[in-house]
Design a protein around this motif. Structure first.
Motif, PDB file in Angstrom:
ATOM      1  N   CYS A 130    -101.066  12.087 -98.099  1.00 22.81           N
ATOM      2  CA  CYS A 130    -101.286  10.945 -97.925  1.00 22.81           C
ATOM      3  C   CYS A 130    -101.610   9.343 -98.583  1.00 22.81           C
ATOM      4  CB  CYS A 130    -102.640  11.003 -96.781  1.00 22.81           C
ATOM      5  SG  CYS A 130    -102.711  12.990 -96.298  1.00 22.81           S
ATOM      6  N   VAL A 131    -100.980   8.535 -98.108  1.00 26.70           N
ATOM      7  CA  VAL A 131    -100.725   7.562 -98.908  1.00 26.70           C
ATOM      8  C   VAL A 131    -101.499   6.375 -98.044  1.00 26.70           C
ATOM      9  CG1 VAL A 131     -99.200   8.450-100.364  1.00 26.70           C
ATOM     10  CG2 VAL A 131     -98.644   7.025 -98.210  1.00 26.70           C
ATOM     11  N   GLY A 132    -102.832   6.029 -98.964  1.00 30.42           N
ATOM     12  CA  GLY A 132    -103.014   4.724 -98.174  1.00 30.42           C
ATOM     13  C   GLY A 132    -102.998   3.478 -98.988  1.00 30.42           C
ATOM     14  N   LEU A 133    -103.506   1.903 -98.641  1.00 31.62           N
ATOM     15  CA  LEU A 133    -103.747   1.105 -99.437  1.00 31.62           C
ATOM     16  C   LEU A 133    -104.898   0.162 -98.973  1.00 31.62           C
ATOM     17  CD1 LEU A 133    -101.579  -0.774-100.275  1.00 31.62           C
ATOM     18  CD2 LEU A 133    -101.671  -2.766 -98.498  1.00 31.62           C
ATOM     19  N   ALA A 134    -105.698  -0.125-100.428  1.00 33.97           N
ATOM     20  CA  ALA A 134    -106.546  -0.780-100.078  1.00 33.97           C
ATOM     21  C   ALA A 134    -106.885  -1.794-101.090  1.00 33.97           C
ATOM     22  CB  ALA A 134    -107.928   0.484-100.866  1.00 33.97           C
ATOM     23  N   THR A 135    -107.267  -3.075-100.317  1.00 34.62           N
ATOM     24  CA  THR A 135    -106.591  -4.325-101.329  1.00 34.62           C
ATOM     25  C   THR A 135    -107.362  -5.290-100.378  1.00 34.62           C
ATOM     26  OG1 THR A 135    -105.747  -6.370-101.093  1.00 34.62           O
ATOM     27  CG2 THR A 135    -104.479  -5.398 -99.144  1.00 34.62           C
ATOM     28  N   ALA A 136    -108.244  -6.298-100.978  1.00 38.47           N
ATOM     29  CA  ALA A 136    -108.968  -7.339-101.124  1.00 38.47           C
ATOM     30  C   ALA A 136    -107.870  -8.880-100.439  1.00 38.47           C
ATOM     31  CB  ALA A 136    -110.061  -7.625-102.024  1.00 38.47           C
ATOM     32  N   ASP A 137    -106.812  -8.225-100.395  1.00 31.74           N
ATOM     33  CA  ASP A 137    -106.150  -9.427 -99.079  1.00 31.74           C
ATOM     34  C   ASP A 137    -106.829  -9.333 -98.376  1.00 31.74           C
ATOM     35  OD1 ASP A 137    -104.005 -11.047 -99.524  1.00 31.74           O
ATOM     36  OD2 ASP A 137    -102.421  -9.690 -99.207  1.00 31.74           O
ATOM     37  N   THR A 138    -106.278 -10.299 -97.293  1.00 31.87           N
ATOM     38  CA  THR A 138    -106.102 -10.299 -95.769  1.00 31.87           C
ATOM     39  C   THR A 138    -104.632  -8.768 -95.422  1.00 31.87           C
ATOM     40  OG1 THR A 138    -104.634 -12.309 -95.180  1.00 31.87           O
ATOM     41  CG2 THR A 138    -106.518 -12.564 -95.846  1.00 31.87           C
ATOM     42  N   MET A 139    -105.517  -8.913 -93.933  1.00 28.39           N
ATOM     43  CA  MET A 139    -104.442  -7.620 -93.606  1.00 28.39           C
ATOM     44  C   MET A 139    -103.027  -8.401 -92.896  1.00 28.39           C
ATOM     45  SD  MET A 139    -104.211  -4.985 -92.192  1.00 28.39           S
ATOM     46  CE  MET A 139    -105.773  -4.331 -92.192  1.00 28.39           C
ATOM     47  N   ARG A 140    -103.644  -9.752 -92.382  1.00 23.31           N
ATOM     48  CA  ARG A 140    -101.456 -10.333 -92.827  1.00 23.31           C
ATOM     49  C   ARG A 140    -101.018 -10.524 -93.426  1.00 23.31           C
ATOM     50  NH1 ARG A 140    -100.775 -16.233 -93.340  1.00 23.31           N
ATOM     51  NH2 ARG A 140     -98.983 -16.669 -91.927  1.00 23.31           N
ATOM     52  N   SER A 141    -101.406 -10.742 -94.483  1.00 22.32           N
ATOM     53  CA  SER A 141    -101.086 -11.489 -95.934  1.00 22.32           C
ATOM     54  C   SER A 141    -100.568 -10.069 -96.484  1.00 22.32           C
ATOM     55  CB  SER A 141    -101.738 -11.396 -97.246  1.00 22.32           C
ATOM     56  OG  SER A 141    -101.201 -11.999 -98.764  1.00 22.32           O
ATOM     57  N   ALA A 142    -101.672  -9.145 -96.358  1.00 24.29           N
ATOM     58  CA  ALA A 142    -101.296  -7.112 -96.574  1.00 24.29           C
ATOM     59  C   ALA A 142     -99.950  -6.905 -95.747  1.00 24.29           C
ATOM     60  CB  ALA A 142    -101.947  -6.515 -96.689  1.00 24.29           C
ATOM     61  N   LYS A 143     -99.441  -7.125 -94.783  1.00 22.41           N
ATOM     62  CA  LYS A 143     -98.724  -7.064 -93.791  1.00 22.41           C
ATOM     63  C   LYS A 143     -97.249  -7.244 -93.411  1.00 22.41           C
ATOM     64  CE  LYS A 143    -101.485  -4.565 -90.198  1.00 22.41           C
ATOM     65  NZ  LYS A 143    -102.120  -4.950 -88.158  1.00 22.41           N
ATOM     66  N   SER A 144     -97.461  -8.351 -94.447  1.00 29.53           N
ATOM     67  CA  SER A 144     -96.530  -9.906 -94.618  1.00 29.53           C
ATOM     68  C   SER A 144     -95.789  -8.659 -95.932  1.00 29.53           C
ATOM     69  CB  SER A 144     -97.082 -10.515 -94.800  1.00 29.53           C
ATOM     70  OG  SER A 144     -95.672 -11.802 -95.125  1.00 29.53           O
ATOM     71  N   CYS A 145     -96.185  -8.470 -96.632  1.00 31.86           N
ATOM     72  CA  CYS A 145     -96.121  -8.255 -97.992  1.00 31.86           C
ATOM     73  C   CYS A 145     -95.146  -6.747 -98.120  1.00 31.86           C
ATOM     74  CB  CYS A 145     -97.258  -8.232 -99.011  1.00 31.86           C
ATOM     75  SG  CYS A 145     -96.421  -7.315-100.899  1.00 31.86           S
ATOM     76  N   LEU A 146     -95.938  -5.753 -97.614  1.00 31.19           N
ATOM     77  CA  LEU A 146     -95.896  -4.082 -97.204  1.00 31.19           C
ATOM     78  C   LEU A 146     -94.396  -4.549 -96.435  1.00 31.19           C
ATOM     79  CD1 LEU A 146     -98.615  -2.543 -96.593  1.00 31.19           C
ATOM     80  CD2 LEU A 146     -97.239  -2.706 -99.114  1.00 31.19           C
ATOM     81  N   LYS A 147     -93.819  -5.765 -95.260  1.00 28.91           N
ATOM     82  CA  LYS A 147     -93.130  -5.822 -94.708  1.00 28.91           C
ATOM     83  C   LYS A 147     -92.095  -6.499 -95.620  1.00 28.91           C
ATOM     84  CE  LYS A 147     -95.575  -6.232 -89.715  1.00 28.91           C
ATOM     85  NZ  LYS A 147     -96.070  -6.465 -88.889  1.00 28.91           N
ATOM     86  N   LYS A 148     -92.051  -6.740 -96.086  1.00 26.93           N
ATOM     87  CA  LYS A 148     -91.222  -7.919 -96.711  1.00 26.93           C
ATOM     88  C   LYS A 148     -90.468  -6.694 -97.784  1.00 26.93           C
ATOM     89  CE  LYS A 148     -91.943 -12.873 -96.694  1.00 26.93           C
ATOM     90  NZ  LYS A 148     -91.599 -14.169 -97.606  1.00 26.93           N
ATOM     91  N   LEU A 149     -90.906  -6.039 -98.184  1.00 27.10           N
ATOM     92  CA  LEU A 149     -90.430  -4.659 -99.364  1.00 27.10           C
ATOM     93  C   LEU A 149     -90.005  -3.521 -98.355  1.00 27.10           C
ATOM     94  CD1 LEU A 149     -93.497  -4.971-101.726  1.00 27.10           C
ATOM     95  CD2 LEU A 149     -91.201  -5.830-102.709  1.00 27.10           C
ATOM     96  N   GLY A 150     -89.878  -3.256 -97.013  1.00 24.64           N
ATOM     97  CA  GLY A 150     -89.643  -2.319 -96.170  1.00 24.64           C
ATOM     98  C   GLY A 150     -90.251  -1.338 -96.357  1.00 24.64           C
ATOM     99  N   THR A 151     -91.727  -1.165 -97.113  1.00 23.18           N
ATOM    100  CA  THR A 151     -92.411   0.167 -97.137  1.00 23.18           C
ATOM    101  C   THR A 151     -93.782   0.005 -95.996  1.00 23.18           C
ATOM    102  OG1 THR A 151     -93.683  -1.120 -98.337  1.00 23.18           O
ATOM    103  CG2 THR A 151     -91.830  -0.682 -99.068  1.00 23.18           C
ATOM    104  N   TYR A 152     -93.617  -1.136 -94.815  1.00 19.18           N
ATOM    105  CA  TYR A 152     -94.850  -1.334 -94.322  1.00 19.18           C
ATOM    106  C   TYR A 152     -95.206   0.500 -93.215  1.00 19.18           C
ATOM    107  CZ  TYR A 152     -97.937  -1.870 -90.526  1.00 19.18           C
ATOM    108  OH  TYR A 152     -99.202  -1.854 -89.369  1.00 19.18           O
ATOM    109  N   GLN A 153     -94.106   1.162 -93.091  1.00 20.39           N
ATOM    110  CA  GLN A 153     -93.923   1.842 -92.266  1.00 20.39           C
ATOM    111  C   GLN A 153     -94.308   3.546 -92.913  1.00 20.39           C
ATOM    112  OE1 GLN A 153     -94.169   2.294 -89.041  1.00 20.39           O
ATOM    113  NE2 GLN A 153     -93.725   0.269 -89.651  1.00 20.39           N
ATOM    114  N   GLU A 154     -94.002   3.403 -94.249  1.00 17.80           N
ATOM    115  CA  GLU A 154     -94.540   4.517 -95.498  1.00 17.80           C
ATOM    116  C   GLU A 154     -96.072   4.942 -95.699  1.00 17.80           C
ATOM    117  OE1 GLU A 154     -91.827   5.735 -96.170  1.00 17.80           O
ATOM    118  OE2 GLU A 154     -90.134   4.930 -95.473  1.00 17.80           O
TER     119      GLU A 154
END
Length: 243
Positions: A130-154
């Protein structure tokens, strides 16, 4: 045996310096202007030092490297207080969140991946991890980054600053990930580029894997992390050796 991995984001999956160092240099004078403080070089450098940035270098144990906006705001307010300038920490937090988010989520912002994130995550999930993300970034910013990279669904789990969960090294994101997938603490590895990620893993019974692709050097991790890698590129090889 590792059954779950919590990745830090900046400095671990994407390049830290091209994003956050440049953002800090742009945000700091804007933050000062909003608070009617003259953003001259001395004051700008002073606030940057409060964030752990000096002469274009980021302190791996400084605020920018790992702290939440609430914590960064508190550090800045404390530093300004020494100069006789009093700011409301809650307002400072709101300003920093907004200014940084505007800077790092803009249409023209690009993220440099440390490795092919999608390929790596899919390979891990094929192994039943199972893979997860744990970041100090805001949820909005984190999701924006992952979606731009095409990795959010992963990602099976995304943990970030949502105004509710406490930041690393507090247990909130670790426990949420652990319970969601019915994992034992010792089955979870935390992969990150700061000592704070190591503490996050250790405090919660996980395995600490430090990577040198971000703000920290090998000396920062030696004697602290369970494993030290040049970058997440080396993670598959480490997992094979551990198996």
């Amino acid at each position: 045996m590792i059954r779950g991995i919590l990745f830090d984001k900046d400095g671990t999956l994407v390049d830290f310096f091209s994003l956050w160092l440049q953002a800090a240099l742009a945000v700091t004078p804007a933050f000062l202007e909003e608070n009617r403080i003259q953003p001259d070089k001395d004051m700008t450098d002073y606030v940057l030092r409060a964030m752990g940035v000096e002469d274009g270098k980021v302190d791996p144990r400084g605020a920018l490297a790992y702290k939440s906006y609430q914590e960064i705001a508190a550090d800045i307010c404390q530093a300004l207080e020494k100069k006789g300038i009093t700011l409301d920490p809650a307002r400072a937090q709101e300003q920093l969140e907004r200014l940084f988010d505007e800077n790092v989520t803009g249409k023209n912002v690009s993220y440099t991946q440390v490795t092919d994130i999608k390929k790596m995550l899919r390979a891990l999930k094929e192994k039943g991890i199972c893979v997860g993300l744990a970041t100090a970034d805001t949820m909005r910013s984190a999701k924006s980054c992952l979606k731009k990279l095409g990795t959010y669904q992963e990602f099976d789990y995304v943990g970030a600053d949502d105004g509710v969960k406490r930041p690393k090294p507090e247990a909130d994101m670790f426990l949420e990930f652990q319970h969601k997938f019915n994992l034992k603490p010792e089955e979870i590895a935390v992969v990150g580029d700061t000592y704070n990620d190591v503490v996050f893993a250790r405090n919660n019974g996980g395995i600490a894997i430090g990577v040198l692709s971000g703000v920290s050097s090998e000396e920062d991790f030696r004697g602290e992390a369970d494993y030290i890698l040049d970058s997440v590129k080396d993670l598959p090889g480490l997992l094979e050796r551990m198996d």
